[in-house]
Write a protein that holds these residues in place. Structure first.
Motif: not given
Length: 343
Positions: A96-123
């Protein structure tokens, strides 16, 4: 621009000690802070959504490396809800906490940048974390983790991954498993997954129509020339193609996938692939068809004769041609009730 008063200056100074250090200049940090600051009430209580910080970083003029560093630090500072969901075996999706969802958004965007940078292990590690916190998932994370494992050429992780969900419902995962089979030169497995893909959704076959030079038409935009295409299936097909496009636009992959998609796979080969993926030596020891054959079991496994159903797809003459399968094994199989295919 927000009017600068004393309280604003104090808050800005504090901001520059934290998020501000990720930006290329004080001016850029100030601009981002003012954007966030303008969203809050006149009481200047800084309680802006984390997603605004993510947007500010994502849309800023920083280099990709600086964005990754900024997002990584933001993720490290705000991952308590994800860790709590994993620890308590809960699904963060139902929080029920919007901040919980936002933490998933942070992780999702970071993983996408990892992927674009070829940092597949981190992604991959981040997508794994997201799936543990959100096991009910929206299929995209599952498919993107599959993509990371294919890029990393990591078979054991990939097989364990697809065991955790109904992968046969995902066109993107089936397509990526087919690509992985090509990379591993296991062409029968490629054919197996392409057969399942064909049964799941014929619309996916549109990416193989018109030849290699037309494949991009089905990755970008809507294939208006496809008559009677169901809109939902069309979207699924585009998503599958989009996830796998780095491989689909490789002629080697494309031509083999097209070949296996258009060909029918014989029943015997399907049974062999399924046996390879699902049957263990311990299972075979318990199977009555292999009673009294413990010493010959390794030879039987090497010949990929995992069960009675597979064996009965062969004639006796065909079995004799398989390495390690002699008259003794064939006699014992007969004694245990096997009926070979007629010549």
């Amino acid at each position: 621009m927000v009017k600068h008063d004393r309280e604003f200056e104090i808050l800005l100074k504090e901001f520059l000690k934290t998020e501000g250090k990720h930006f290329s200049s004080r001016e850029e940090a100030t601009e981002v802070f003012e954007r966030i600051y303008s969203l809050v009430d006149a009481g200047y209580e800084i309680d802006a959504p984390l997603s605004d910080f993510v947007d500010a970083i994502d849309e800023g003029d920083m280099s990709a490396v600086d964005k990754i560093n900024a997002l990584r630090e933001l993720h490290e500072e705000n991952k308590d809800a994800i860790e709590r969901a994993i620890r308590l075996e809960e699904d963060i999706l139902y929080s029920d906490n919007d901040e919980d969802t936002e933490q998933m958004i942070i992780a999702d965007v970071l993983a996408e940048y990892y992927s674009k940078a070829g940092m597949n292990e981190q992604a991959a590690k981040l997508y794994e974390l997201m799936l543990m916190a959100n096991p009910s998932d929206f299929h995209e994370v599952i498919d993107l983790l599959t993509l990371m494992y294919v890029r990393l050429d990591r078979e054991s992780s990939l097989m364990n991954h697809i065991d955790c969900f109904d992968y046969e419902d995902s066109e993107a995962t089936l397509l990526l498993l087919s690509i992985f089979g090509i990379n591993q030169e296991k062409f029968d497995e490629t054919h197996y997954y392409m057969t399942k893909l064909k049964k799941l959704n014929e619309c996916t076959g549109n990416i193989f129509k018109g030849g290699f030079n037309k494949v991009l038409d089905y990755i970008v935009g809507t294939p208006d020339n496809v008559k009677g295409t169901n809109k939902e299936k069309s979207f699924e097909m585009h998503f599958a193609a989009g996830v796998a496009k780095e491989y689909l636009t490789n002629k080697y992959h494309y031509e083999l996938l097209e070949k296996f998609y258009k060909e029918d796979m014989e029943k015997k080969q399907i049974l062999i692939v399924e046996g390879r993926k699902s049957v263990s030596k311990e299972d075979m020891k318990e199977d009555p068809v292999f009673k009294g054959m413990e010493k010959q079991l390794n030879k039987i496994i090497d010949a990929e004769l995992y069960n009675k159903e597979i064996i009965e797809c062969y004639t006796e003459k065909e079995l004799k041609k398989l390495d390690g399968i002699g008259v003794g094994i064939i006699k014992k199989l007969k004694d245990n009730g096997v009926k070979f295919k007629e010549e």
